[in-house]
Design a protein around this motif. Structure first.
Motif, mmCIF file in Angstrom:
data_model
loop_
_atom_site.group_PDB
_atom_site.id
_atom_site.type_symbol
_atom_site.label_atom_id
_atom_site.label_comp_id
_atom_site.label_asym_id
_atom_site.label_seq_id
_atom_site.Cartn_x
_atom_site.Cartn_y
_atom_site.Cartn_z
ATOM 1 N N ARG A 119 -0.452 10.495 5.046
ATOM 2 C CA ARG A 119 -0.230 9.747 3.815
ATOM 3 C C ARG A 119 1.224 9.947 3.351
ATOM 4 N NH1 ARG A 119 -4.130 7.640 0.173
ATOM 5 N NH2 ARG A 119 -3.016 6.701 -1.569
ATOM 6 N N ARG A 120 1.689 11.190 3.434
ATOM 7 C CA ARG A 120 3.087 11.475 3.079
ATOM 8 C C ARG A 120 4.041 10.800 4.073
ATOM 9 N NH1 ARG A 120 0.333 13.787 -0.343
ATOM 10 N NH2 ARG A 120 0.362 11.620 -1.003
ATOM 11 N N GLY A 155 6.460 3.567 5.690
ATOM 12 C CA GLY A 155 5.924 2.283 5.227
ATOM 13 C C GLY A 155 4.861 1.672 6.126
ATOM 14 N N ASP A 156 4.440 0.475 5.785
ATOM 15 C CA ASP A 156 3.381 -0.223 6.511
ATOM 16 C C ASP A 156 3.818 -0.586 7.935
ATOM 17 O OD1 ASP A 156 2.098 -0.052 4.108
ATOM 18 O OD2 ASP A 156 1.780 -2.200 3.855
ATOM 19 N N TRP A 202 3.469 8.054 5.695
ATOM 20 C CA TRP A 202 3.460 6.627 5.366
ATOM 21 C C TRP A 202 4.395 6.320 4.197
ATOM 22 C CZ3 TRP A 202 1.644 4.820 0.615
ATOM 23 C CH2 TRP A 202 1.615 3.430 0.473
ATOM 24 N N GLU A 203 4.451 7.215 3.218
ATOM 25 C CA GLU A 203 5.363 7.007 2.091
ATOM 26 C C GLU A 203 6.810 6.931 2.568
ATOM 27 O OE1 GLU A 203 2.476 9.338 -1.151
ATOM 28 O OE2 GLU A 203 4.306 10.290 -0.417
ATOM 29 N N LYS A 232 -0.573 17.802 -3.052
ATOM 30 C CA LYS A 232 0.014 16.669 -2.337
ATOM 31 C C LYS A 232 0.444 17.057 -0.925
ATOM 32 C CE LYS A 232 0.547 13.154 -5.423
ATOM 33 N NZ LYS A 232 0.315 11.723 -5.161
ATOM 34 N N HIS A 243 -3.057 -0.981 5.022
ATOM 35 C CA HIS A 243 -1.627 -0.857 5.297
ATOM 36 C C HIS A 243 -1.285 -1.098 6.768
ATOM 37 C CE1 HIS A 243 -0.566 0.302 1.231
ATOM 38 N NE2 HIS A 243 -1.678 1.008 1.209
ATOM 39 N N ASP A 287 -4.784 11.201 -0.438
ATOM 40 C CA ASP A 287 -3.605 11.252 -1.292
ATOM 41 C C ASP A 287 -3.393 12.674 -1.793
ATOM 42 O OD1 ASP A 287 -1.413 10.618 -2.699
ATOM 43 O OD2 ASP A 287 -2.459 9.634 -4.340
#
Lengths: 284, 284, 284, 284, 284, 284
Positions: free
Chosen positions: B152-153, B159-160, B155-156, B144, B182, B138
């Motif tokens: 991770r970014r 999404g899953d 995925w934001e 960040k 996820h 994260d």
């Protein structure tokens, strides 16, 4: 023996007793991309002291063989035709003397001198060619003699159905078409090598090994590393079949030692040369 | 043509005619261990002259394709957010113009700019991610935006169930758990790649290739070499399936050419870029 | 401007507006010891971005000059005579167009092409030659055209009393005797350089700089480093006198960038090229 | 914690709490070909920060283990016997304290000190030895103590039927014959490793890993790279069986970091050390 | 002492006893050309064991001094403003504790954090700046914080007549004009250094040493080697005058150790750091 | 002559005819920091082909000299005392045969073997010692025989007032005090060298040259580069005075060729060896 003599390890016979004559052809004058193969024969002799004379793979030993290390030919600079002539003369003389010539390049063009001599002696000469590159251009930047068209020149000497290429994975489209048209055997890898060995039994075979047939992970010390090559074990397995053939001459080329500062590429070259020598030798 | 133009080999179309637009993103500002990926785009263009435009694997040729080499983006130093904005703008423009963006990194963080643009255009974007590392932290040392949290970014944004990771063999325990939670597909190697290709047919797919997915024996020219990776042939086999997909954008990143002085890593990068380009192109 | 154009820094004029024309001669085909000067023009253009266009030494700026970077000549491999012809033709054309040719080698033999063209236009041509080596062999391993006899060939074109050699500290005894017999000025260092500049005022002067005139501590990126050379400041002081002369052409040669992995040798070459360009330019 | 402490990653326990004690043996004084293993312990500690403490292969984490990094032993130069004594003393003390010694070489000779201590404590000691070389010479250039005869000396301590050699592919003919005569298990590769693990269950086992058992493509940073070795995945598979055994001590040796300037060899060493530590640890 | 502590040689005091506090600032995030200075503090500490604690030049010994090696600061990646804040805080604390801060870079931008702290404590702060480059750009590719404008930012803090630049030989024309306009002392070399020392006696002086002030022959391990620099002996002579001054803080920066694989650049850095420490210390 | 003989250039006499006998002592077994001098004799012989046999400095030629290259001694590993014995025996034999021994190291400890032999023959032996380091420790890590105490051992053989050290700029305080107490001449540089030559005329002089007396800018290929050394020209000037002396033996040591990948350090060693040989030879 003079302490400053640096022969390939275990190759200390006299010329007269030898059945194999090793010599270097330190020429890289037509290399298009990154030169340096001129340093290969010296690097190979020096680092050969890091390997053993004995092979546990075939349970033979170079010290039980009769191999003379003839040193390097001396070449003029900037004159490829003269270089090829010098090599042809040398190989012819070795053949006249009833011995097997084993040349350490240098760039791949040096093979042309050897094949000129061999094809005169053996009109039915077959060529087994391991390489990453087709080497089948007709001209390269206007020149007929270069490392990029050595096999085209060889084909002009031996003709269709005589050239067996393995490991080939780079070339112009026209080169692949040329190979097809003239009935070359041509493989991305070493598939079918043992079948070709069976087929060629009894025929005079010239074995030319461009070491960049190996994957760059195994052998990065070369001018044009080409991904997707064969592993060391695959190459070793192929080489260990050579004793089934009538190998009339060999060369191993395209090591450019300075590009692999770990020395591993030179060590690979030394080991594969030892294995070839042990396959094609006659026993003491 | 000006003699000092150094395009990726065979990528000489004009922008208007092109269906693929190649550009460099020479950024390594968040690299934690060993920097140097900033040099990759230039090294790749220069050394691309050591490979051919023709692929014997798929029998296609870059000179039959329409690819524009747009050069490198210019970035401010020490400002990752601005870098990502510049990349997003560039990719958005290429998408508006109906072409496929192909980015050469730089470190893996550059992918974030591309995915921002792509996910705006394609709400259903899927990501195929080849890498040695999870890249799912994260924060990393309080930041960040870094090469260690790019996925991770991503995925934001998507999404899953949208991210498919292959070759992953290093990360913190929490990252592996996050992926599981996820519904990432996540493999140590390329097992199941062809099934995923079948599954994703027709969907918009972004393909991001961190070259350290390759084993360091094949590709040591990278900041954090991680043993146990895939072979070149395995990667090539996967890449040759891309023409079955609707690839809307690509990137190839994390070559740090100076760490492999043999040049083999750069040669690997050039060859795999050629193969991807030949898979995702439309024919002339 | 296409983003992939890599000119020497600040040399962005069009040919028609230019009063100096820069071009590369990436030839190292007769190098006897360690090749690699073929990579110099590209390395110099790329790394020129690490220096400034402005010189605080002479308070001039390349961006106030009119210099065209013509890229590299393309040469066949293994054919030095053809290479020299191509260079001669290029230099002749530049002279016809009323501009000053500035060649970046390559090995020193490339100078012969330039001097052939220059000596035809300027029968009274004088040559200032900075080098570690005499380069005065008649033949070298049987060849008349090589980096080891370039100045012997030049002498055949311009005759006695026309060649001024500085920094010379290596050669065969016969070469030193030849120079003496034919009234060469020949110094171990740069002593007397300013006097020679005074003496040659108004005469057409060709300036050929073999960078190995520098001590290897300053410039180790060359094929045959020769200890005992001049310092950078000594060379800079000499170069800053060139604006007193009628310099009709120049070359800078024998950088072999791969032998100095720090990049310092290439940086030295870039800086000295900038200073020469600023000395021989006409102002915008 | 002092910021300048450089432990192997995740090995931050105190001695008293530790069940494994890591220490370096930076000795390369009998290396015959290319020295440099003295630099391995420092390189391994420093570069261990480029890997993670967590292993996704076995789902364990070094931070859940109790390992003390004891730093390097200090050795006199030019005195191998004294070096071996110092190592023996160190290992004995660790054994007395009920902990597992894990030594990072150095050249392979350092293993002798460990085996001296172990064989005193465990009369029934078995040795699993992974290496490219037999290391079974009796004398080497007249010396009894060298990296080329370490296993011969070990055999003198443990006797017949106790030594299991894998990956062995280089040696003199007499060494292979010696191994056969004394009932060594000896393989070119890792074939049969899992059977040996089954057979040795419950017995005290010393595990000595000469990293040159790996193919030079994976691990070129070593003094005598020997082609034809095992892959990283093969080695990893073997190592992951170690938790079935009663491993009483370990060493990992023969990294010579300077020969692999990419850092990949050091990264390989770090990763395999992590995996071994995670196999032989007791859980916190 | 833990055996894995790697302090700069001879700097083993406790913080409380120390009158000098050494710390590393391993930041190279704004380096425009070739990064790598992040590795300098570690390389310097490690290789400091190759020099002695005693200086025969000034007959003093580090073991008679009170110096604490505080290790490296930890920085976020990609956030230069945060890095400068962290450095400012550290330097402020050291000053509050009545000790002299000695920072090892990293790139030159790290100096800004130190000067922020110093100029708050010492409103009359003078800066002696040795460098090849002016570092006086206002913005660099749109950024205010970079290694190319550190001295411009410093000038904003200390004002006219306070900055003394030596060795400066590269910059844009506008930078040289800026220096002139604001009454900088600015020299190509170290001429007049001793006069400046006399003039600044009693005033608070910050000494910032960009090691690229040295000629690349002496110090090639840096991102932008610039020919024409000072010799080691010239720098040493200048440094040996520092004990005449009230030096309130120091930094030594811009070593990029990987570019000089011989290690000589790192050895030079170690030695000059020792000499500065011995000049500015108070005696035990 | 066998083509694989690699003598130092121009040293092709037979033993019986020779007045100088060159031999290599490839030993680096006590090197504390970075080994590699074992490779020096081979590197020097190989690269000697890059220099000429003729010296323009003294107008003499090796081909007019009588020098035998005896190759390298073979040493056991890990046994410094045996190494010194072997060298002493060799030097003694050469002295018995009425020739001058010229040894190429190897680390500096090899000099002890030579001085043992020389001091037996010449009770009044004087030693001129050029080095960066005092080499006067009594013990080093508990050992009496190491490269760090060679001159201490030499002093035990020749006594006070016999050793003249030049270029010395590193050591422990106690070593400098020892030199003072025992009336060594000891200089940071080569000041006063010619006076010492005058003073020593007619006496038997042993000349030992640790090449790290040179500044690392000139000679970085050595284990412990020490800034602040002499220039090549300063060393050359000193060497050219040797023909005024009765030089009874020489050695040149501490080249570690792998640390200078440009080859310049080896080239420097070759050139200075040529110059020394030409100064101490008798004419053919």
């Amino acid at each position: 023996m003079n302490k400053n003599i640096v022969n390939f390890i275990g190759c200390d016979s006299e010329y007269d007793q030898a059945d194999i004559v090793l010599f270097g052809a330190p020429f890289d004058g037509t290399t298009s991309f990154r030169p340096g193969t001129r340093f290969a024969p010296t690097a190979i002799r020096t680092d050969s002291n890091g390997i053993e004379t004995y092979s546990p793979y075939c349970d033979r030993d170079l010290i039980d063989s009769n191999i003379f290390d003839n040193g390097d030919l001396e070449f003029p600079f900037g004159n490829p035709a003269a270089v090829i002539d010098l090599i042809e003369n040398k190989v012819s003389q070795i053949l006249v003397d009833g011995k097997i010539p084993f040349m350490i390049g240098g760039e791949h063009l040096v093979t042309l001198g050897a094949i000129k001599a061999q094809s005169k002696k053996y009109p039915d000469l077959h060529i087994i060619h391991l390489d990453a590159h087709t080497d089948l251009r007709d001209e390269y930047l206007g020149e007929k003699l270069s490392h990029a068209n050595i096999m085209r020149r060889a084909w002009e000497l031996v003709g269709d159905n005589k050239i067996y290429q393995f490991g080939i994975r780079s070339g112009e489209k026209a080169e692949f078409e040329f190979a097809k048209k003239h009935n070359f055997i041509q493989k991305f890898n070493l598939d079918g090598f043992s079948e070709i060995v069976e087929k060629l039994k009894g025929k005079p075979v010239y074995f030319t090994l461009d070491l960049d047939v190996l994957d760059p992970s195994v052998f990065c010390g070369t001018g044009t590393p080409e991904a997707g090559g064969v592993t060391f074990k695959e190459l070793l397995t192929a080489v260990m079949l050579l004793n089934k053939l009538n190998v009339v001459g060999c060369d191993v080329n395209e090591l450019s030692p300075h590009y692999d500062q770990s020395g591993a590429s030179t060590a690979v070259a030394c080991k594969i040369i030892r294995e070839i020598l042990l396959q094609i030798r006659r026993k003491k």
